[in-house]
Design an enzyme around this catalytic site. Structure first.
Site, PDB file in Angstrom:
ATOM      1  N   GLU A 156     119.801  -8.882 -69.971  1.00  7.24           N
ATOM      2  CA  GLU A 156     119.927  -7.437 -70.186  1.00  7.24           C
ATOM      3  C   GLU A 156     118.634  -6.664 -70.342  1.00  7.24           C
ATOM      4  O   GLU A 156     118.519  -5.554 -69.855  1.00  7.24           O
ATOM      5  CB  GLU A 156     120.793  -7.172 -71.415  1.00  7.24           C
ATOM      6  CG  GLU A 156     122.279  -7.252 -71.117  1.00  7.24           C
ATOM      7  CD  GLU A 156     123.032  -7.882 -72.286  1.00  7.24           C
ATOM      8  OE1 GLU A 156     122.743  -7.469 -73.427  1.00  7.24           O
ATOM      9  OE2 GLU A 156     123.846  -8.793 -72.042  1.00  7.24           O
ATOM     10  N   PRO A 206     115.362 -15.992 -74.693  1.00  9.72           N
ATOM     11  CA  PRO A 206     116.760 -15.779 -75.090  1.00  9.72           C
ATOM     12  C   PRO A 206     117.555 -15.252 -73.897  1.00  9.72           C
ATOM     13  O   PRO A 206     117.048 -14.452 -73.092  1.00  9.72           O
ATOM     14  CB  PRO A 206     116.680 -14.705 -76.185  1.00  9.72           C
ATOM     15  CG  PRO A 206     115.246 -14.519 -76.491  1.00  9.72           C
ATOM     16  CD  PRO A 206     114.442 -15.112 -75.397  1.00  9.72           C
ATOM     17  N   LEU A 207     118.796 -15.689 -73.805  1.00  5.44           N
ATOM     18  CA  LEU A 207     119.635 -15.316 -72.670  1.00  5.44           C
ATOM     19  C   LEU A 207     119.801 -13.811 -72.541  1.00  5.44           C
ATOM     20  O   LEU A 207     119.807 -13.256 -71.442  1.00  5.44           O
ATOM     21  CB  LEU A 207     121.006 -15.989 -72.825  1.00  5.44           C
ATOM     22  CG  LEU A 207     121.712 -16.363 -71.534  1.00  5.44           C
ATOM     23  CD1 LEU A 207     120.796 -17.181 -70.634  1.00  5.44           C
ATOM     24  CD2 LEU A 207     122.975 -17.149 -71.844  1.00  5.44           C
ATOM     25  N   CYS A 208     119.913 -13.124 -73.695  1.00  6.94           N
ATOM     26  CA  CYS A 208     120.127 -11.671 -73.608  1.00  6.94           C
ATOM     27  C   CYS A 208     118.915 -10.957 -73.024  1.00  6.94           C
ATOM     28  O   CYS A 208     119.037  -9.939 -72.353  1.00  6.94           O
ATOM     29  CB  CYS A 208     120.508 -11.095 -74.962  1.00  6.94           C
ATOM     30  SG  CYS A 208     119.339 -11.481 -76.251  1.00  6.94           S
ATOM     31  N   THR A 209     117.744 -11.501 -73.277  1.00 11.67           N
ATOM     32  CA  THR A 209     116.541 -10.899 -72.686  1.00 11.67           C
ATOM     33  C   THR A 209     116.603 -11.033 -71.174  1.00 11.67           C
ATOM     34  O   THR A 209     116.370 -10.074 -70.433  1.00 11.67           O
ATOM     35  CB  THR A 209     115.265 -11.597 -73.199  1.00 11.67           C
ATOM     36  OG1 THR A 209     115.218 -11.498 -74.605  1.00 11.67           O
ATOM     37  CG2 THR A 209     114.027 -10.981 -72.590  1.00 11.67           C
TER      38      THR A 209
END
EC number: 6.2.1.64
Lengths: 376, 524
Positions: free
Chosen positions: A142, A136-139
């Protein structure tokens, strides 16, 4: 269209160190013909999509050593496009083009026999392939937690930020080193261990570990099936063999069943049209038809080019057909099969593909009730 | 980046530098370099095995050009061993390749000590009588042995090693070692310091599921007399409690906790496989015990004492939704306990070594560490001798196989492979080997098979006419494609035996090229 790389040499025994950089097809053909007399191999150093569909029709059997779902999907559609059904919707044996497919990964592998119209084709069992893992992009952006996250951050996010416009080339060692260095920096920032150059390559290129033994087993299994089909010396694998050598040895044969509604090996996507519909309108319709979803379609009819999107020479030659009614272009036959090649947009993924279309013209004498079988 | 290392990149990702080093130290002897032997060796040479010695007394004949890729026109009339050796040398010049123009049977009979110089012998296309003798020799000389045979559309592979122990079994799917149902003080302390009811939504959804499950387990225990959910109803209820704690529907950490809750319900203690290993008589160690068993003895002590019924903690945790800080700290806690457990185990290993009169530092730290981390995954493989298999057959197993549709062709071929060897001993040729007289061969093979089935304790059962006819049709031919499969499998097992990674097959592999329903027969 691959060239030989050093990392191939631990298992691809037709190649030697001095062959690195040369086209695989050419070297393989040469080396086999040198050693085995009476055999004729013609190498083609190009992509499988570069060949005309009719090229593949010349062969009795197609054996696949492909390394992606997309490539398999493509050639499967090609082989299935030759399949014709009779008026009782039974596949005609003389149009069946068998394929033998194999694949490996570490100690695991599979081999299968596909006889269009009889066994399931590649699309019939596409559900066998789990979707590829994407972080996932947020992983990545961030909360990275492991080395792979740091690497993919550098590869998928940081690269574009710094090199906007320039595409990342996984075969360029300078690009790879850049990604590695950035991944190390990010890992240090977050206190995450484990970023190595080897892991960086593995993650970015999605390297699949490969060894000589598994490849030998699977390729020999495929060869055996091809020989059986060619010589009739024994019944063939029916129809999917999985192999796992991690713990002991496990082989399993599953007899998958053909999907009678399969868009690829079935009788074709049913499209009902008025006789007034032009070729251009038809091509536009293919974009919206939920069972086709194809853009920039090129259409062939019994081997004849009705409209070709490319190359420019062919496009110019066939452009005038666009304004003509499809019914006329299909020799005013009430129903028949067309083939469309173009870009298929499914599940947000674009891939080149081929589709068999069963066109039925409405309101023609002799077509009393709509042919609803198989394509609804 | 050194050339050889790049070349082996794709396999280093499987067995690592250590595995590769073991391969490069190994010396392999091949008996008979027809297609089966050549294909086996080809895969090993490509992988970088240390040295190969090919033993074959035959000359290259015209027929060999049709099934052996490693000989060509220019090889006709020459020693097959020489030609195969020179082709293999081309594939990898780091391998030391030698050949001996000699028939394996002659070596087996007149020079058994020849085999003691090798790490492993690959014996292909040998008949029963030679197999029994060679097995005896190799067991005596402590040399690993593997048999591989191709015969028409069938074949077999059989490992012959008294005992093979595996620390790095590297199974595909193995439960992680989280100890959720029995958290140690540091893990508990870490969980205690985190508040599940934190107000900040970002913090709420970045609490790792390990912490969620440990805390929720504690809550459950306080209201259930100190026990964890055990019935189906209770487990469902527990999951509902987890769901109720979700502050929003996109909280992946809670979803992961629900999916992982089964890890909490898993029984504590060691598996039955491991129990069997620590109860094995070899775990009573003496001065001649192998390093593996010394470590097992230490493990047994650890489990009974510091482990409280558990093995040393493995130390790694799977990826999970979490803030980076929590995740990295959690990792450190698991790694710290794993290290602490390992040090205890190491101490016990050294003490045992002293007790049995060995140098307490004779087992390297790295080995003990690997053993400690892989304690739940240890494997011991034992194979009985061919002689024993033949003299003391397993009628119950055979009966089961012969009457099971999925096994019947594979086991039928296994029996017929033995039958054709008996046939050949009587009649000096294999059934169907020569043109003409096929009917007589079929009937003779049938009689031989019946008598063999009797000897195996399966006198009531028969093999189908079809299978017997097939066996005669094969005429003892060695097909290249079949040899390549058998050779691929044999080479893979050799790699496992030499690298001591992954688990070798525990059974006789009976290959069935007709419908690919091959089977591993539990007869050895």
């Amino acid at each position: 269209m691959d060239r030989i790389e050093v990392t191939n040499l631990n298992r691809q025994f037709l190649f030697r160190l001095e062959d690195v950089g040369k086209p695989k097809a050419e070297v393989a053909a040469k080396r086999v013909m040198e050693r085995v007399s009476g055999v004729n191999i013609v190498p083609h150093f190009c992509r499988i999509e570069d060949k005309d569909i009719e090229f593949y029709n010349d062969f009795n059997i197609i054996a696949l050593g492909l390394d992606s779902i997309e490539a398999r999907s493509y050639i499967n559609a090609v082989a299935c496009s030759f399949l014709e059904y009779d008026s009782d919707d039974n596949p005609r044996e003389e149009t069946m083009k068998p394929m033998v497919d194999g694949g490996t990964e570490g100690f695991k592998g599979h081999a299968r026999v596909i006889v269009p119209g009889v066994t399931p084709c590649f699309e019939c069992t596409i559900w066998l392939f789990p979707p590829q893992v994407k972080f996932p992009l947020c992983t990545l952006a961030e909360t990275p937690r492991n080395a792979a996250h740091c690497i993919e951050y550098a590869h998928l996010i940081k690269w574009d930020e710094v090199h906007s416009g320039q595409a990342f080339d996984p075969d360029n060692p300078d690009h790879m080193k850049w990604v590695y260095d950035e991944a190390v920096k990010r890992a240090e920032l977050f206190g995450i261990p484990g970023v190595t150059y080897s892991l960086t390559q593995g993650v970015v290129k999605n390297i699949i570990p490969a060894i000589a033994s598994t490849n030998a087993i699977i390729s020999a299994a495929c060869t055996l099936e091809t020989l059986k089909i060619a010589s009739g010396c024994s019944k063939t694998l029916s129809n999917y063999l999985t192999y796992n050598g991690v713990e002991g040895l496990h082989t399993k044969v599953t007899e998958f069943v053909k999907d009678k509604d399969c868009l690829v090996c079935g009788p074709g996507v049913l499209i009902e049209l008025d006789t007034t519909v032009t070729l251009k309108k038809f091509i536009d319709m293919l974009e919206e038809d939920p069972k086709v979803l194809m853009t920039k379609a090129s259409i062939t009819y019994h081997g004849k080019n009705l409209y070709m999107q490319a190359p420019p020479v062919l496009e110019e030659m066939t452009r005038s057909n666009l304004e003509l009614p499809l019914y006329d272009l299909m020799d005013k036959i009430p129903k028949d099969v067309l083939h469309a090649t173009g870009t298929i947009n499914k599940d947000d993924k674009k891939s080149s593909g081929l589709r068999k279309l069963r066109v039925v013209f409405k309101g023609i004498d002799g077509v009393a009730d709509m042919d609803m079988a198989g394509g609804a | 980046m050194a050339e050889p290392k790049t070349k082996y990149d794709r396999q280093l990702r499987i067995w690592g530098e250590q595995g590769q080093a073991a391969l490069e130290k190994a010396s392999i002897c091949l008996l008979n370099c027809g297609p089966t032997g050549s294909e086996t060796l080809k895969n090993l040479v490509l992988g970088g095995v240390g040295s190969i010695t090919i033993v074959d007394g035959s000359k290259v004949e015209f027929g060999d050009l049709g099934n052996n890729f490693m000989v060509d026109d220019s090889s006709l009339g020459q020693s097959k061993a020489k030609c195969v050796c020179s082709f293999l040398q081309e594939l990898n010049d780091a391998v030391k390749a030698k050949f001996i123009e000699e028939y394996p049977e002659a070596l087996i009979d007149t020079n058994p000590s020849f085999f003691s110089q090798f790490t492993l012998v690959v014996a292909t296309q040998l008949v029963e009588e030679s197999m029994v003798k060679l097995d005896r020799i190799c067991r005596q000389e402590n040399v690993m042995l593997i048999f591989a045979r191709s015969y028409g559309l069938t074949g077999l592979v059989r490992i012959c090693v008294k005992e093979h122990t595996v620390i790095e079994s590297k199974p595909d799917h193995f439960l992680d070692d989280l100890r959720l149902n029995n958290p140690w003080p540091e893990l508990r302390g870490f969980a205690d310091a985190i508040d599940l009811n934190v107000q900040d939504p970002v913090a709420h959804k970045h609490i790792p599921y390990v912490v969620i499950l440990v805390k929720m387990a504690d809550e459950w225990k306080t209201s259930h007399g100190g026990t964890l959910p055990s019935t189906r109803e209770q487990k469902r209820e527990f999951k509902e409690l987890l769901k109720a704690r979700m502050a929003a529907t996109d909280e992946d950490n809670y979803k992961e906790a629900i999916d992982a809750s089964f890890k909490l319900f898993a029984p504590q203690g060691i598996s039955s496989d491991l129990q069997q290993i620590i109860n094995d008589s070899c775990a009573e160690v003496g001065s001649s015990s192998s390093d593996f068993w010394v470590m097992v003895a230490a493990l047994k002590e650890f489990i009974a004492n510091e482990g409280g019924g558990e093995v040393p903690l493995e130390g790694s945790i799977p990826d999970m939704t979490s803030s980076t800080e929590h995740y990295v700290n959690l990792q450190k806690i698991y790694q710290a306990k794993s290290e602490a457990d390992y040090l205890v185990l190491e101490e016990r290993v050294r003490n045992i070594l002293k007790k049995i009169g060995r140098d307490p530092h004779s087992i390297p730290k790295a080995t003990i560490k690997s053993f400690s981390k892989n304690a739940r995954k240890l494997k011991v493989c034992r194979y009985r001798s061919i002689e024993d298999e033949y003299n003391n057959p397993s009628p119950a197993e055979l009966h089961k196989y012969l009457t099971d549709e999925d096994y019947s062709i594979a086991v039928g071929f296994y029996i017929l492979l033995r039958a054709v060897d008996r046939y050949a001993a009587n009649f000096n040729h294999f059934p169907g080997q020569f043109d003409g007289g096929l009917d007589e061969d079929i009937s003779r093979l049938k009689t031989t098979a019946v008598s063999l089935l009797n000897d195996l304790g399966c006198s009531g059962l028969t093999l189908t006419e079809d299978l017997i006819n097939e066996m005669c049709r094969f005429g003892a031919a060695e097909l290249h494609a079949v040899a390549a499969i058998i050779g691929g499998i044999a080479s893979q097992e050799v790699i496992k035996l030499i690298t001591k990674q992954f688990v070798p097959m525990t059974g006789t592999f009976a290959f069935n090229a007709i419908d690919h329903k091959s089977q591993l027969l539990n007869l050895c």
